[in-house]
Structure formats: structure tokens, C-alpha cells
Design a protein around this motif. Sequence first.
Motif, mmCIF file in Angstrom:
data_model
loop_
_atom_site.group_PDB
_atom_site.id
_atom_site.type_symbol
_atom_site.label_atom_id
_atom_site.label_comp_id
_atom_site.label_asym_id
_atom_site.label_seq_id
_atom_site.Cartn_x
_atom_site.Cartn_y
_atom_site.Cartn_z
ATOM 1 N N TRP A 123 -19.537 38.351 -49.670
ATOM 2 C CA TRP A 123 -18.085 38.399 -49.447
ATOM 3 C C TRP A 123 -17.876 38.602 -47.955
ATOM 4 C CZ3 TRP A 123 -14.294 42.103 -52.484
ATOM 5 C CH2 TRP A 123 -13.077 41.450 -52.652
ATOM 6 N N TYR A 124 -17.053 37.753 -47.363
ATOM 7 C CA TYR A 124 -17.133 37.622 -45.912
ATOM 8 C C TYR A 124 -15.809 37.148 -45.332
ATOM 9 C CZ TYR A 124 -18.990 35.650 -41.493
ATOM 10 O OH TYR A 124 -19.230 35.335 -40.190
ATOM 11 N N GLU A 125 -15.436 37.713 -44.191
ATOM 12 C CA GLU A 125 -14.265 37.273 -43.437
ATOM 13 C C GLU A 125 -14.684 36.312 -42.336
ATOM 14 O OE1 GLU A 125 -11.778 40.168 -41.741
ATOM 15 O OE2 GLU A 125 -10.844 40.756 -43.629
ATOM 16 N N LYS A 126 -13.915 35.248 -42.160
ATOM 17 C CA LYS A 126 -14.231 34.257 -41.136
ATOM 18 C C LYS A 126 -12.951 33.715 -40.537
ATOM 19 C CE LYS A 126 -16.779 31.475 -38.715
ATOM 20 N NZ LYS A 126 -17.663 31.991 -37.669
ATOM 21 N N GLU A 127 -12.882 33.685 -39.201
ATOM 22 C CA GLU A 127 -11.694 33.179 -38.525
ATOM 23 C C GLU A 127 -11.847 31.690 -38.224
ATOM 24 O OE1 GLU A 127 -8.872 34.034 -34.598
ATOM 25 O OE2 GLU A 127 -10.687 35.216 -34.944
ATOM 26 N N VAL B 81 -10.835 35.102 -46.235
ATOM 27 C CA VAL B 81 -11.746 36.000 -46.936
ATOM 28 C C VAL B 81 -12.295 35.229 -48.131
ATOM 29 C CG1 VAL B 81 -12.042 38.267 -47.987
ATOM 30 C CG2 VAL B 81 -10.251 37.912 -46.261
ATOM 31 N N ASN B 82 -13.579 34.901 -48.072
ATOM 32 C CA ASN B 82 -14.183 34.020 -49.071
ATOM 33 C C ASN B 82 -15.406 34.663 -49.708
ATOM 34 O OD1 ASN B 82 -12.353 31.896 -48.500
ATOM 35 N ND2 ASN B 82 -13.645 31.188 -46.818
ATOM 36 N N LEU B 83 -15.663 34.251 -50.941
ATOM 37 C CA LEU B 83 -16.882 34.634 -51.636
ATOM 38 C C LEU B 83 -17.820 33.435 -51.638
ATOM 39 C CD1 LEU B 83 -18.430 36.696 -53.455
ATOM 40 C CD2 LEU B 83 -17.370 35.549 -55.407
ATOM 41 N N TYR B 84 -19.078 33.653 -51.185
ATOM 42 C CA TYR B 84 -20.060 32.588 -51.095
ATOM 43 C C TYR B 84 -21.252 32.881 -51.993
ATOM 44 C CZ TYR B 84 -17.598 31.479 -46.731
ATOM 45 O OH TYR B 84 -16.651 31.181 -45.798
ATOM 46 N N LYS B 85 -21.914 31.819 -52.405
ATOM 47 C CA LYS B 85 -23.216 31.919 -53.070
ATOM 48 C C LYS B 85 -24.218 31.156 -52.226
ATOM 49 C CE LYS B 85 -23.994 29.642 -56.924
ATOM 50 N NZ LYS B 85 -23.980 29.295 -58.370
ATOM 51 N N LYS C 86 -28.380 38.454 -60.118
ATOM 52 C CA LYS C 86 -29.379 38.264 -61.177
ATOM 53 C C LYS C 86 -29.910 36.837 -61.216
ATOM 54 C CE LYS C 86 -25.798 37.341 -64.624
ATOM 55 N NZ LYS C 86 -25.214 37.710 -65.928
ATOM 56 N N THR C 87 -29.151 35.891 -60.648
ATOM 57 C CA THR C 87 -29.584 34.487 -60.595
ATOM 58 C C THR C 87 -30.513 34.221 -59.415
ATOM 59 O OG1 THR C 87 -27.628 33.910 -59.281
ATOM 60 C CG2 THR C 87 -27.435 33.720 -61.672
ATOM 61 N N VAL D 82 -25.195 26.613 -49.089
ATOM 62 C CA VAL D 82 -24.234 27.697 -48.941
ATOM 63 C C VAL D 82 -22.939 27.203 -49.585
ATOM 64 C CG1 VAL D 82 -22.945 29.151 -47.339
ATOM 65 C CG2 VAL D 82 -25.272 28.450 -46.774
ATOM 66 N N LYS D 83 -22.551 27.809 -50.687
ATOM 67 C CA LYS D 83 -21.421 27.312 -51.469
ATOM 68 C C LYS D 83 -20.314 28.352 -51.538
ATOM 69 C CE LYS D 83 -20.218 25.485 -56.040
ATOM 70 N NZ LYS D 83 -20.738 25.155 -57.395
ATOM 71 N N LYS D 84 -19.104 27.929 -51.207
ATOM 72 C CA LYS D 84 -17.959 28.818 -51.350
ATOM 73 C C LYS D 84 -17.498 28.802 -52.799
ATOM 74 C CE LYS D 84 -13.571 28.182 -50.526
ATOM 75 N NZ LYS D 84 -12.278 27.891 -49.885
#
Length: 336
Positions: free
Chosen positions: A280-284, A293-297, A273-274, A303-305
Motif C-alpha cells: 500500500w503506497y502513496e505516489k505523486e 494511494v494505491n494497493l499493488y501486488k 499467503k500467495t 507489478v500490478k495495481k
Amino acid sequence: MASLNTSWSLLPFDLVENILYRLPVASLVQFKSTCKKWCALLINKRFIYKHLDLSREGFIRVQDHKSFQVINLETLDLSSLQGPDDIDLMIHCDRLLLCRFDNKDTNLVVWNPFLSRVKWIELSSSYTGPPGGIYGFGYDNVSRDNYKILRFKRELEYEVVEIYEFKSQLWRRVDYSCAYYWYTCYTCHVSMNGNMYWYAGFGEDRLSLLSEHKDETMIQVWVTNKVTDEIVSWRKYFNVTYEIVTRSKYFNVFPPCLSILSTSNFPTYFIHKTNRIMLWYEKEDHQDENIYVNLYKIGGGEVKKLVETGRHRRWDMCDVPKLCYVFVPNLVPVPE
């Protein structure tokens, strides 16, 4: 409880209803036992679908073979719930989940995680082999609760298309011909207003596409106009440019690049809505060999975790499917 009921009974019922629209599903499930009038409201289709339309998206992710992780994007709180074992595909329609399994028989299941309800569906007798193929989940414009399942699969040199209708509980073969063989990523799909699209959604009536530049320095977001318009076209919504720096201890603080397209674990995202991308993403991390496993905006030039929701070693979870989906807790009943 008596004093609580007395206090609520003093309010106009229209006001009570408007308050209930804004409460989470977990609370509403408990309120069904408050009184008959509330119970009748909470199982009313009009209330259920309006509550669904007012609810905010979150994510649901396969955590292991039979447990799932849910994240609330308002509070960033995590919760776990139990579900069917060994799911390898989930598609939602009205936030009911159609689930396919990897190493079971050929049955499908429709599941509402927050109501703990499931319905098992047998594939047609003409279908042989493992439960592969491309699936869709939607409904027609005659009745919103007459849900349908689409199954598309190429067998030898021809395509097989079948539709299952919940009201008749029957599969039927659909005549279909296509000049080319098409393929879709099994996590890139969305059901909007009962129609199936193999892209991500944007609001209730538009599509979106997230792409990353090949040198991993730019993320672009594209959106369409309304899919109900006569001509649907794409336009760039925004892009974020960032610098690549060497991987170091800062990887888990502010990742310099996501490498979205260079991994087999496709990211799950939607436009919040913003007007920011929630992903939501997996990264090695190849230095410490952990998978994070991190959530980003994404948006506003950065690009902010937001939060790390888990980490594991590659070999600890190698047999667990990497599945994550946009999801909204809801009261929609599983079809009988």
C-alpha cells in the motif's frame, strides 16, 4: 434469536469453536451477547491468540487527523474507523497498536481499533521534551500478556534507553552503550514473538526487505531464515524487472515504476499467503499534481495495481502524517 441459539446448540461445541475461529472480529464482538458459553470462549486467551494466529493481514492507514482507513485484502473493501487524534507513529504487537503523538503532551496510548479500547501511558518523569525517539513494543517469554515498551533516544551526547512494563506500570532505565549511533525509518519495524525488529516481517518467524534498484527498473525482495536460528542470513526471495515508460494517462492503470526509494512516504508491505508482495503506497503524479494511494501486488514478473484507495492534492493533506501499517483485526484486550 431463540431458533438460532437452538440450531447452534445442536452442534458439538468443538465444531462451533472451529467455526468461530474463522469469523471476522466484527461478528465475534456481536456474538459475545449470544450466550454465556460463547462469551466465556471469546474472552478466553487461548481462543483470542489462536484466532489472531489464523487471521490474515490487512492494512490500516491514517486518513486524516482522527480517522483511519482499513482495507480487507480478500475483498478489497475499504472501511473507516475513528481513533485518537494526531497520531504520528504506530507500532503493533499482537496487533495492539502503540501510538505516539506529534502535537500533544508526552503521553503514549495503546489502542485496539476494533474493540474501541485505549490505555494512556505517561512517559517517565526523567523524560523531557517532545515524544520523539525510537520505540519498540513487545513482551518477554515469561508471559505473553506482560507487554513492554522500549524507548530509545539520543540526548546530547549520550543514549537514553527505558522500558515500561504493563504489569508494574513503571518505567525503568536500562544500561546501554553502543559504539555508533544507529537510525531506523520509523515505519520499518515489526514485533515477532514479542521481539522487536526494525525490518518488515515474513510469516511469524522471518524478516523481509524490499528494495528498488537505483534506476527504478527492478524490485528485489530479500528474506531471512528463522530469526530463532543460531545464525540468521539473507537470501534473495524474488525480483521483478520492468520497463520505464513516460508518465501518461496509464499512470493510474499500471504504473511503470514505483520509485519506492525516491519518496519520503515509505511503502508498507508484507508477503501474502500467495507468496506475492502486497504493498500500500502513496505516489505523486507530477503531471496532474495528484497524490494517488494505491494497493499493488508484486510478483510473478509483474507489478500490478489492484485498487486505488484514495487521491488528494499535496497541499490538502500536507499536515497529515503519511502513515500506513500492516494490521490484523483482533480480540486481544488492551492491558489494564
